[in-house]
Design a protein around this motif. Structure first.
Motif, PDB file in Angstrom:
ATOM      1  N   GLY A 338       0.807  -1.220   0.000  1.00  0.00           N
ATOM      2  CA  GLY A 338       0.000   0.000   0.000  1.00  0.00           C
ATOM      3  C   GLY A 338       0.835   1.263   0.000  1.00  0.00           C
ATOM      4  O   GLY A 338       0.345   2.338  -0.327  1.00  0.00           O
ATOM      5  N   ILE A 339       2.102   1.149   0.392  1.00  0.00           N
ATOM      6  CA  ILE A 339       2.970   2.335   0.468  1.00  0.00           C
ATOM      7  C   ILE A 339       3.796   2.503  -0.800  1.00  0.00           C
ATOM      8  O   ILE A 339       4.614   3.391  -0.897  1.00  0.00           O
ATOM      9  N   THR A 340       3.599   1.624  -1.782  1.00  0.00           N
ATOM     10  CA  THR A 340       4.386   1.748  -3.006  1.00  0.00           C
ATOM     11  C   THR A 340       3.584   2.462  -4.088  1.00  0.00           C
ATOM     12  O   THR A 340       2.365   2.580  -4.015  1.00  0.00           O
ATOM     13  N   MET A 341       4.326   2.904  -5.102  1.00  0.00           N
ATOM     14  CA  MET A 341       3.700   3.540  -6.262  1.00  0.00           C
ATOM     15  C   MET A 341       2.963   2.507  -7.120  1.00  0.00           C
ATOM     16  O   MET A 341       2.264   2.869  -8.062  1.00  0.00           O
ATOM     17  N   GLU A 342       3.187   1.215  -6.815  1.00  0.00           N
ATOM     18  CA  GLU A 342       2.735   0.161  -7.735  1.00  0.00           C
ATOM     19  C   GLU A 342       1.224  -0.042  -7.755  1.00  0.00           C
ATOM     20  O   GLU A 342       0.644  -0.336  -8.788  1.00  0.00           O
ATOM     21  N   GLY A 346      -2.418   3.555  -2.958  1.00  0.00           N
ATOM     22  CA  GLY A 346      -1.570   4.595  -2.396  1.00  0.00           C
ATOM     23  C   GLY A 346      -1.834   5.951  -3.029  1.00  0.00           C
ATOM     24  O   GLY A 346      -1.756   6.995  -2.370  1.00  0.00           O
ATOM     25  N   HIS A 347      -2.191   5.955  -4.290  1.00  0.00           N
ATOM     26  CA  HIS A 347      -2.454   7.209  -4.996  1.00  0.00           C
ATOM     27  C   HIS A 347      -3.801   7.809  -4.562  1.00  0.00           C
ATOM     28  O   HIS A 347      -3.949   9.023  -4.495  1.00  0.00           O
ATOM     29  N   LYS A 350      -3.019   9.440  -1.310  1.00  0.00           N
ATOM     30  CA  LYS A 350      -2.337  10.729  -1.455  1.00  0.00           C
ATOM     31  C   LYS A 350      -3.334  11.845  -1.787  1.00  0.00           C
ATOM     32  O   LYS A 350      -3.300  12.919  -1.190  1.00  0.00           O
TER      33      LYS A 350
ATOM     34  N   TRP B 159      10.819  -5.979   0.195  1.00  0.00           N
ATOM     35  CA  TRP B 159      10.945  -4.925   1.222  1.00  0.00           C
ATOM     36  C   TRP B 159      12.365  -4.887   1.781  1.00  0.00           C
ATOM     37  O   TRP B 159      12.568  -4.548   2.943  1.00  0.00           O
ATOM     38  N   ILE B 202      11.985  -0.794  -5.467  1.00  0.00           N
ATOM     39  CA  ILE B 202      10.555  -0.521  -5.288  1.00  0.00           C
ATOM     40  C   ILE B 202      10.467   0.950  -4.887  1.00  0.00           C
ATOM     41  O   ILE B 202      11.129   1.368  -3.939  1.00  0.00           O
ATOM     42  N   ILE B 203       9.677   1.718  -5.623  1.00  0.00           N
ATOM     43  CA  ILE B 203       9.560   3.147  -5.306  1.00  0.00           C
ATOM     44  C   ILE B 203       8.311   3.348  -4.435  1.00  0.00           C
ATOM     45  O   ILE B 203       7.222   2.896  -4.774  1.00  0.00           O
ATOM     46  N   THR B 204       8.524   4.022  -3.306  1.00  0.00           N
ATOM     47  CA  THR B 204       7.416   4.206  -2.372  1.00  0.00           C
ATOM     48  C   THR B 204       6.708   5.545  -2.598  1.00  0.00           C
ATOM     49  O   THR B 204       7.170   6.367  -3.389  1.00  0.00           O
ATOM     50  N   LEU B 205       5.604   5.759  -1.883  1.00  0.00           N
ATOM     51  CA  LEU B 205       4.666   6.853  -2.191  1.00  0.00           C
ATOM     52  C   LEU B 205       5.266   8.253  -2.213  1.00  0.00           C
ATOM     53  O   LEU B 205       4.779   9.126  -2.914  1.00  0.00           O
ATOM     54  N   GLY B 206       6.309   8.464  -1.423  1.00  0.00           N
ATOM     55  CA  GLY B 206       6.932   9.785  -1.439  1.00  0.00           C
ATOM     56  C   GLY B 206       7.988   9.906  -2.528  1.00  0.00           C
ATOM     57  O   GLY B 206       8.673  10.914  -2.625  1.00  0.00           O
ATOM     58  N   GLY B 207       8.137   8.843  -3.350  1.00  0.00           N
ATOM     59  CA  GLY B 207       9.116   8.855  -4.434  1.00  0.00           C
ATOM     60  C   GLY B 207      10.473   8.298  -4.030  1.00  0.00           C
ATOM     61  O   GLY B 207      11.420   8.355  -4.809  1.00  0.00           O
TER      62      GLY B 207
END
Lengths: 376, 397
Positions: A338-342, A346-347, A350, B159, B202-207
């Motif tokens: 859930g914390i990834t851009m994938e 998560g979007h 945001k 992770w 793996i890129i996380t929500l803050g980039g």
């Protein structure tokens, strides 16, 4: 009392939902964000011309369908479901709303251009020092012959890099936080003296710091109504993001439930664990409150100013709280992914987080509601 | 019983304070102040300075390079480093695999790895979670099969924090598929340069690029790199998780976090008053400070228990749950303080345009931090798992 949508309203929702299902899947959205302009302008043009949806909330005399806030609510909710980055809020709800209420020649000329998709508006109201006080304005509009000269700095102006027009709040008189002397102007975005520093926002939009340096504007750019008009327009915008939040919260609940049916740990789908079932039930309950408050706020927009403000603040404070609960728990239940851009979740989180602060935080609206409702 | 520092403790505190003031790298401080992303070298610069001083591993036994400090001194040291805003040392070697090696390792393993952990020569990463084994770690499927004097490892980990920099990784692998899940796992030390290892970001929500997927394709690992007995790796894993949970309370860091919020809210205006004078905002900061104090004393009680010979037990789940929630609330308040300026995405604009600043510098990372720190209630055994541990191990349910 009748809380049902008309057949036309149902068709509007369906038309937009079907179009967004085709154009706004998660992968396509990701691609739009990587384009140099940060969006696909063809989508806005299609919404306006092919689907003809931008006419929905405008009066027939301006070429509209005669709708209003309810149509905006429907559209915003659908945009929320796909976390669209279209400038409906800024252009139709805020810009269109201000023009409708102010009326006059500028409305006559501009509303048709909004409907045709040619006019895109950004709302330059926030200032670095002002937080959520709409009257805390340092930008000045000094009378100069028949027109005005603008000077000042507006911060975090969503959609400014895409805009053909800027809707600007500025002070023609009075001290920094005085309500008197604050006015609203609609001007072309490319007027000499306007500079921008553009950047993406964490929720996928583009925004700008906008600077006005001796920008000469004609007297006709003034939309009469002062701070009362600005407050009304911002209240309309506030319930519009509540409606967007309703689409977001609903989607986050659904995605989380689906995920917990698929994801297996300890030999079973995690959705079988009672602790997660109860959490998702609570998320569902809160998402329902978001939808209810978006509806309540929308239906109260035409009340007298005090009653309208109290209702809108009630809606926004509650939506902020519920949305935070749904978003944080959606991420927690998804776990690391859930914390990834994938994943899309998560979007949604945001955008939802940004809505919590947009047009006033939970505290700001609790404060305004209390001040209006509980005499000192 | 008392809580006051002795004159010796106070002298020690001054010594630590002076050492930091005189030795903390100026370049690193500058990067932190600017909010720049930190490189491997940045992390190692402070690590090496502490190593040279002999202070890099206060918790280790003296014979392996520890400081021999009392629990109070260790507490003071972590307070002071957080207070001075020193970067947190990477925990994978110092707090995770190091203690496993000195507790369960062979003399050869101790001699080979411990000095290099202390010096910072080896950067470690943790190969635990898998796509299908997160909270349910024991269901992991990466397998290691014997081939002469090697294991051949195949599978996928995820992770894996900072694996892009790692020289070595400690991995949990399945060596026996035919017994109860927990009984067929071994603990392997793997050289990350071994052929067959691929690290994907793996890129996380803050980039951020903080975590990775690690793919292992016929990776050959010498048997001497197994720690403890074959199929008994779960013992090491449990030991390590308990250790990870004590550090996870993050009290010193959160103290500094609350201080920063107060600093920000003192200068940030809310109309005619400072934001900290807004009763709603102030109440939230005050409540957070109270919750943190409760956590701090819970940690002090745990440390006292440890000093009296009790290892960190299931009570450390309390530290994990409260500590992680407090960390999240701090970022939530910072984002709230940022107001409109929480929205600009700093990775999308070049910084340093002083003529056209995008809000205050401190605000640029508030939203990404808020998104990123959602991880604290998920990693290190999710808070749901921690509650399960308390229910089972403490409450006996």
């Amino acid at each position: 009392m009748d809380l049902s949508f008309t057949e036309t309203q149902g068709m509007l929702r369906e038309t937009l939902a079907r179009f967004l299902a085709d154009t706004y899947d998660f992968e396509s959205r990701k691609k739009m964000l990587t384009r140099p302009e940060g969006r696909d302008p063809g989508i806005w043009k299609a919404i306006a011309t092919e689907l003809g949806l931008t006419c929905a909330p405008f009066a027939e005399e301006h070429g509209g369908m005669g709708g209003g806030a309810i149509e905006n609510m429907i559209m915003m909710e659908e945009f929320g479901k796909v976390i669209a980055i279209e400038p409906w809020l800024q252009t139709v709800v805020i810009g269109g709303g201000a023009l409708k209420h102010a009326g006059g020649a500028l409305a006559e000329a501009t509303i048709p251009a909004i409907i045709s998709g040619d006019c895109v508006i950004a709302f330059a109201y926030a200032e670095p020092q002002g937080r959520y006080n709409l009257a805390d304005i340092g930008t000045t509009a000094k009378a100069d012959g028949a027109g005005y000269v603008l000077n000042g700095h507006k911060g975090v102006v969503y959609a400014a890099p895409w805009a053909t027009h800027l809707l600007v709040t500025a002070r023609t008189g009075g001290g920094r936080r005085d309500r008197a002397g604050v006015e609203l102007f609609l001007i072309e975005a490319n007027r000499p003296g306007i500079t921008r520093r553009d950047y993406p926002t964490v929720d996928g939009f583009m925004a700008s710091e906008v600077y006005f340096e001796n920008v000469a504007i004609p007297g006709e750019a003034l939309l009469t109504g002062g701070i009362d008009l600005i407050e009304r327009v911002v209240d309309e915008a506030t319930v519009a993001v509540c409606a967007e939040a309703s689409g977001i919260a609903r989607t986050m609940v659904n995605s989380t439930v689906e995920y917990t049916k698929q994801r297996k740990q300890f030999g079973q789908p995690i959705g079988k664990f009672q602790v997660l079932q109860h959490r998702m039930s609570d998320m569902f309950v809160e998402a329902e409150q978001v939808s209810s408050m978006a509806l309540m706020g929308t239906l109260k927009l035409d009340e007298a100013p005090e009653a309208r403000k109290a209702a809108v603040s009630m809606a926004k404070a509650k939506v902020g709280k519920s949305l935070k609960f749904v978003g944080q728990n959606a991420i927690q239940t998804h776990g690391g992914i859930g914390i990834t851009m994938e994943l899309a979740i998560g979007h949604y989180f945001k955008r939802g987080t940004m809505i919590e602060g947009q047009f006033g935080s939970i505290d700001h609206h609790l404060d305004r509601f209390e001040a209006l409702t509980y005499p000192a | 019983m008392h809580i006051d520092f002795s004159p010796e403790d106070l002298a020690f505190r001054d010594e630590v304070r002076t050492f930091i003031a005189e030795n903390y790298p100026a370049e690193l401080r500058g990067k932190q102040d600017e909010g720049d992303e930190l490189s491997k070298e940045d992390f190692l610069s402070w690590h090496r300075i502490l190593h040279k001083k002999g202070w890099v591993a206060p918790a280790w036994p003296v014979e392996y390079g520890g400081t021999g400090w009392t629990p109070t001194q260790r507490f003071i040291f972590s307070e002071e480093t957080a207070r001075a805003d020193c970067i947190r040392l990477m925990p994978f070697g110092l707090s995770m695999v190091g203690p496993v090696i000195y507790t369960f390792g062979t003399p050869e393993q101790k001699a080979k790895f411990l000095p290099r952990i202390l010096s910072g020569e080896d950067w470690w990463c943790q190969g635990y979670s898998e796509p299908g084994a997160g909270s349910d770690l024991a269901s992991l499927r990466t397998k290691a099969e014997r081939d002469g004097d090697h294991y051949v490892v195949n599978g996928q980990k995820t992770w894996t924090t900072m694996a892009q920099h790692a020289d070595w990784g400690f991995f949990l692998v399945r060596t026996n598929p035919d017994v109860k899940q927990q009984e067929g796992i071994s603990f392997l030390l793997i050289d990350m340069k071994t052929p067959g290892i691929e690290v994907r970001p793996i890129i996380t929500l803050g980039g951020e690029h903080e975590v990775n997927e690690v793919f292992l394709d016929n990776v050959r690992v010498p048997i001497e790199n197994r720690v403890y007995e074959e199929d008994k790796g779960w013992t090491c894993a449990k030991f390590l998780l308990a250790h990870e949970r004590t550090g996870i309370a993050g009290v010193a860091g959160s103290k500094r976090g609350i201080e920063k919020i107060k600093e920000i809210a003192t200068t940030e205006m809310d109309g005619e008053r400072a934001l900290l004078s807004n009763p709603f905002f102030r109440r939230k900061v005050a409540e957070l400070e109270m919750d943190l104090t409760a956590l701090e004393y819970t940690e002090l009680r745990t440390l006292a228990g440890e000093a009296a010979g009790k290892g960190p037990g299931p009570e450390s789940s309390v530290l994990k749950i409260k500590g992680s929630e407090i960390q999240q609330r701090i970022t939530e308040l910072a984002l709230e303080a940022a107001g409109h300026y929480g929205a600009p995405y700093f990775r999308g604009f070049g910084e340093g345009d002083n003529e056209h600043p995008i809000g205050p510098d401190w605000a640029h990372r508030t939203a990404p931090s808020y998104f990123n720190v959602r991880k604290t209630t998920i990693y290190g055994g999710s808070n749901e798992v921690q509650r399960g541990i308390i229910a089972k191990m403490v409450l006996g349910l």
